[in-house]
Each structure stands twice: as structure tokens, then as C-alpha cells.
Design an enzyme around this catalytic site. Structure first.
Site, mmCIF file in Angstrom:
data_model
loop_
_atom_site.group_PDB
_atom_site.id
_atom_site.type_symbol
_atom_site.label_atom_id
_atom_site.label_comp_id
_atom_site.label_asym_id
_atom_site.label_seq_id
_atom_site.Cartn_x
_atom_site.Cartn_y
_atom_site.Cartn_z
ATOM 1 C CB CYS A 73 33.916 -75.170 -63.515
ATOM 2 S SG CYS A 73 33.816 -73.249 -63.585
ATOM 3 C CE1 TYR A 312 44.726 -64.293 -35.268
ATOM 4 C CE2 TYR A 312 44.687 -65.434 -32.724
ATOM 5 C CZ TYR A 312 45.203 -64.805 -33.438
ATOM 6 O OH TYR A 312 47.038 -64.804 -33.367
ATOM 7 C CB CYS A 413 41.285 -71.917 -43.007
ATOM 8 S SG CYS A 413 43.115 -70.370 -42.135
HETATM 9 N N1 SAH Z 1 36.062 -66.173 -36.777
HETATM 10 C C1 SAH Z 1 36.005 -64.939 -37.752
HETATM 11 C C2 SAH Z 1 37.180 -64.844 -38.263
HETATM 12 C C3 SAH Z 1 38.272 -65.690 -38.624
HETATM 13 S S1 SAH Z 1 39.095 -65.064 -39.781
HETATM 14 C C4 SAH Z 1 34.924 -66.027 -38.029
HETATM 15 O O1 SAH Z 1 34.636 -66.914 -37.766
HETATM 16 O O2 SAH Z 1 34.090 -65.152 -38.997
HETATM 17 C C5 SAH Z 1 40.350 -64.488 -38.753
HETATM 18 C C6 SAH Z 1 40.399 -62.895 -38.425
HETATM 19 O O3 SAH Z 1 41.401 -63.070 -37.890
HETATM 20 C C7 SAH Z 1 39.654 -61.928 -39.103
HETATM 21 O O4 SAH Z 1 38.532 -61.474 -38.578
HETATM 22 C C8 SAH Z 1 41.491 -61.077 -39.439
HETATM 23 O O5 SAH Z 1 40.891 -60.097 -39.323
HETATM 24 C C9 SAH Z 1 41.671 -61.813 -38.180
HETATM 25 N N2 SAH Z 1 43.129 -61.407 -37.762
HETATM 26 C C10 SAH Z 1 44.408 -61.807 -38.300
HETATM 27 N N3 SAH Z 1 45.420 -61.153 -37.631
HETATM 28 C C11 SAH Z 1 44.915 -60.771 -37.270
HETATM 29 C C12 SAH Z 1 46.064 -60.495 -35.003
HETATM 30 N N4 SAH Z 1 47.361 -60.394 -36.056
HETATM 31 N N5 SAH Z 1 45.045 -60.118 -34.711
HETATM 32 C C13 SAH Z 1 43.566 -60.541 -34.339
HETATM 33 N N6 SAH Z 1 43.406 -60.662 -35.522
HETATM 34 C C14 SAH Z 1 43.648 -61.076 -36.480
#
Ligand code: SAH
Length: 457
Positions: A73, A312, A413
Site C-alpha cells: 500500500c 442483531y 467479529c
Molecule cells: N447480522 C447483521 C448485522 C450484524 S452487526 C449483518 O450481518 O449484517 C451487529 C448489529 O447489531 C448491528 O446492526 C447493530 O446495530 C446491532 N446492535 C448493536 N447493539 C444491539 C443491541 N443491544 N440490540 C440489538 N441490536 C444491536
């Protein structure tokens, strides 16, 4: 004992997830930035702590075979993103697998099997999102990256991890700001307008979102800006403003305003269509996300009469990719605009039996209870959880295990919180299946993982 400025010779045994080479001497752990497993180095101690020292690489005495000669990079190393830019990718994969194993070991789960790491092996141009801070450098508007752990902007337009169009758009925006003498936000004084350039790209659709984060409500010449931007880059389907007037390091404010096009972009994952609003989470590596979801799908192995509970869920991607349009799908997500997208995405993909709840998944008594009730029989419900890095709330684990769901697939993650949470599931009578590490972010220190938890030890 070691003192600052001591010089020592050291064999480097491994690289940690912050990219530092790790060696041992006289019972001390020594971290050497820029050193690689297999190197023999001369290093100078720059920090002494009780259990470890930090040293600077002074001289490479024997270079490791794991070193890469490729100039990965053009960005200055201080950008801090690609901590594995100087090692071979095969070695990085092994390091990441060991990192996951280490996390399970530390959580008291040394018996859990960690499979070989899976990856798309695409290590360039895979990021579909950028949030560049603006900076005034030599009287000109620039974008860049924060130098690791600081708020000093290193001017830089190109990043090997990002698509080329991001660099072109960033240059366009900076030239426009120079031409119109639009001011740049200064963190110290809190004055100036342009804070961040937020870009998103749908890899499959080619669509781009351009969002300017500003310390105010209006961008001077905003009409002209959107017209010229979209004429120059026809793939830009959404031009947005985000107002952030707070003195904070949080990048995005709460209010968005549409300048041109739609307030979202679209993309496809595993053949399903998704709309993505700027505030909603969207997996940052498109092909990596497809791989991750395929692995999750294999583990969920959803039966035709089963309900899928997607906790989530963001814009609904996991549930909508893993299930069939006839599946009863229940999702929970905290960001309201993501929930709106999830509902639209369910419709667009022909899911007639999908419902999404907006709220905190840690609110087990109210929200999760409601969502679980909608699922019906727990015995006929598969659960997927995909929390942010801090992992699952202990209350949620208690609740899910008390309801007795037969299998829960955990998409993570962060290996450390994944391992911590797996230990909690085991303590509540769940068996931990093999962990599959997935590399969604080659060259960086991040690593994802998928693991199934089964009721009954
Ligand atoms: N499954 C999805 C998002 C994963 S990222 C995908 O694969 O795209 C994690 C997600 O959890 C995000 O959208 C975030 O906004 C949500 N999140 C974070 N804290 C949370 C909570 N306390 N309750 C519900 N959702 C939450």
C-alpha cells in the site's frame, strides 16, 4: 531487569493481533512493532512494564521467511489499518487461527476445536465503506486516516483495501471544497464545516452513496455539488448530508438529509436484494459476507418447518440469506432505520412471513420475550446471533438457554468475546461445536468466527 534504552537480541516467536512481534527474554514478554515471527532482531526497549516491555526494531539480524516483499500500500504505515501488510498471507491466516485458539484457551475452553481459517483470499479492494476525516493541509482540503490511536490526520486518498472509485470521489469532493472555499472542521476549536467523508459501495450493484458529515445543516452550493458529483460519477445513487454539531469523536450525528437520489443504496448478497440506509450496518466485505453467511447457513441447516430467530439482524441479511421466502423469520435490531430496511428487504425478496422488532437484544425480559413468543415452539426454532464486538449480554444468554433452544449459531467479529460467551453457554448446559474462523479483513488484525451451540452437554 530491563531498563529503557537497553538494546537486546531477540527471536520473534509470533505476531499478536495488534501486529507486534512477540518474543521472550529473561521471563519477560517483549513486543516489537514491525517484527515478524521467525525474525531475529536487535531491538531497543522503549517502555518497561511489570510483565512486558515494548521495544523498537533497531536492526533485522535474520529476516523471517514469512516476510512479504510486496509493497502492499502507498498509505503511510502510520495509518495503522493493515497491521499485517509486511507478512505473507498464509502466515497471517495461521496467526489469526492461533489468535482464535488463544482466545478459547484464555476462556478456559482449550478442548474446543478450532478449524482451519476460511477466507475468500481477496486481500485488495474488498472494503465497501470508508469514513475519511477531512484536514486542511498546506491551505488545501484533503482527506486521510487517523494515525493509529491518535486524532492526527495522515493525508491519504488511496487505500489498497478500498475500491478505486473511493479515491476518485474523495479527490472530487476535496477539489470542490477548495474551489468553493468550504471550511474544514477543527477538533480543537470546534469551528469549520467539513468533518468526514462517508462513502459506501454496493459491490454487486456498483451503486455508491456519498455522505458528507458536516458541523452544521447546510453545505454551501449543495445543489451544484450533487449535480456535478452525479454527472461525474453516474454510479452515485445517493447523496446525503449528516449533521454532527457535537464535540465528539463519534463520526456520525443523528440527522441525515437527502441531497440527491435515494436515501439508500442497494446491493445483492447470495442472490437476495438489499437496501442499505446510511445509519444501518452492512457487512464491510461483500464476498467475505457471502462466505460467512454460507458457513452460518451450513451450521443452521434450517428445516422446512422451522422458524429462524435472527438476533442483531441489521438490515435482515443473515435471516433473508439463510431462510427461504416461506420461512417464518423473526429479527431483532436496535437501529430504527436498519429495521425499516429489513422490513423492505423482506418484501423485496418475497418473504411473506417475516417480522422485525426494534430494540435492545439485551432487554431480555421485554423485547426478546416478545420476539421469542412470536417464534412459537423453541424446539422448532433455530437461533442466529451476530452481536457487535462487545458480544452478548449475559442476561440474553441466560434467557436463550432457559428457553432451551436446541441450537444457537453464533456469528462473531471478536474472538475474545466469542470465547467468553461460549464459556457462559457451556456453564448453562450447552455443547460447543467446532469454531470456524473466517477472515473477512485480510491484512488487518480482525477475525470473525462462527460456532454452533447445542443444548445438552
Ligand atoms: N447480522 C447483521 C448485522 C450484524 S452487526 C449483518 O450481518 O449484517 C451487529 C448489529 O447489531 C448491528 O446492526 C447493530 O446495530 C446491532 N446492535 C448493536 N447493539 C444491539 C443491541 N443491544 N440490540 C440489538 N441490536 C444491536
Amino acid at each position: 531487569m530491563f531498563r529503557k534504552n537497553d538494546i537486546l537480541e531477540l527471536d520473534i516467536e509470533e505476531i499478536n493481533n495488534l501486529g507486534a512481534g512477540v518474543g521472550h527474554k529473561d521471563g519477560m514478554v517483549i513486543f516489537v512493532k514491525g517484527a515478524v515471527s521467525g525474525d531475529r532482531v536487535k531491538a531497543k526497549i522503549i517502555k518497561v512494564d511489570k510483565k512486558y516491555c515494548v521495544a523498537r526494531l533497531e536492526q533485522l539480524l535474520v529476516a523471517s521467511r514469512e516476510r512479504s516483499s510486496e509493497v502492499f500500500c502507498k498509505a503511510p504505515e502510520a495509518c495503522g489499518g493493515c497491521i499485517y501488510r509486511h507478512i505473507l498471507y498464509e502466515h497471517e491466516c495461521e496467526m489469526k487461527r492461533r489468535y482464535v485458539m488463544g482466545a478459547f484457551l484464555r476462556a478456559g475452553l482449550s478442548d474446543v476445536e478450532v478449524e482451519p481459517l476460511r477466507s475468500t483470499k481477496q486481500d485488495k479492494g474488498y472494503r465497501n465503506k470508508a469514513q475519511y476525516p477531512f484536514a486542511m493541509v498546506g491551505g488545501r482540503v484533503k482527506v486521510g486516516f487517523y494515525a493509529g490511536k491518535t486524532h492526527k490526520v495522515m493525508p491519504c486518498f488511496s487505500c489498497t483495501l478500498q475500491p478505486e472509485i473511493f479515491e476518485k470521489i474523495a479527490k472530487f469532493v476535496c477539489d470542490f471544497a477548495d474551489e468553493k472555499r468550504i471550511s474544514v472542521y477543527d477538533e480543537q476549536s470546534g469551528k469549520g464545516l467539513l468533518r468526514h467523508l462517508y462513502l459506501r459501495h454496493g459491490k454487486a450493484s456498483g451503486e455508491v452513496m456519498v455522505c458528507l458529515v458536516i458541523n452544521g445543516d447546510k453545505l454551501p452550493f449543495e445543489e451544484e455539488f450533487s449535480v456535478r458529483l452525479r454527472q461525474t460519477f453516474p454510479d452515485v445513487k445517493s447523496v446525503m448530508l449528516n449533521a454532527n454539531r457535537q464535540k465528539t469523536s463519534v463520526i456520525l450525528g443523528r440527522e441525515y438529509r437527502l441531497l440527491s437520489g435515494r436515501s439508500y443504496i442497494e446491493d445483492t448478497l447470495l442472490g437476495r436484494r438489499f437496501r442499505i440506509s446510511p445509519a444501518a450496518f452492512y457487512q464491510v466485505n461483500h464476498d467475505g459476507a457471502e462466505l460467512l453467511y454460507r458457513i452460518a447457513a451450513e451450521q443452521v441447516a434450517l428445516g422446512p418447518d422451522e422458524t429462524l430467530l435472527d438476533l442483531y439482524c441489521g438490515i435482515g441479511t443473515i435471516g433473508l440469506c439463510l431462510a427461504s421466502p416461506r420461512t417464518h423469520l423473526v429479527g431483532v435490531e436496535i437501529v430504527p432505520s436498519a429495521v425499516e430496511c429489513a422490513r423492505e428487504n423482506a418484501k423485496a425478496n418475497g418473504f411473506g412471513n417475516a417480522e422485525f422488532f426494534c430494540g435492545d437484544a439485551g432487554d431480555a425480559e421485554n423485547l426478546i420475550d416478545q420476539a421469542i413468543k412470536r417464534c412459537g415452539d423453541p424446539e422448532k426454532t433455530a437461533v442466529v446471533v451476530d452481536p457487535p464486538r462487545k458480544g452478548l449480554d449475559a442476561v440474553l444468554i441466560d434467557h436463550l438457554t432457559a428457553k432451551g433452544f436446541p441450537r444457537i449459531v453464533y456469528v462473531s467479529c471478536d474472538p475474545d468475546t466469542l470465547a467468553r460467551d461460549c464459556a457462559r453457554f457451556r456453564a448453562r448446559g450447552y455443547r460447543i461445536g467446532p469454531v470456524t474462523p473466517v477472515d473477512m479483513f485480510p491484512k488487518t488484525g480482525h477475525c470473525e468466527g462462527v460456532v454452533s451451540l447445542f443444548k445438552g452437554l
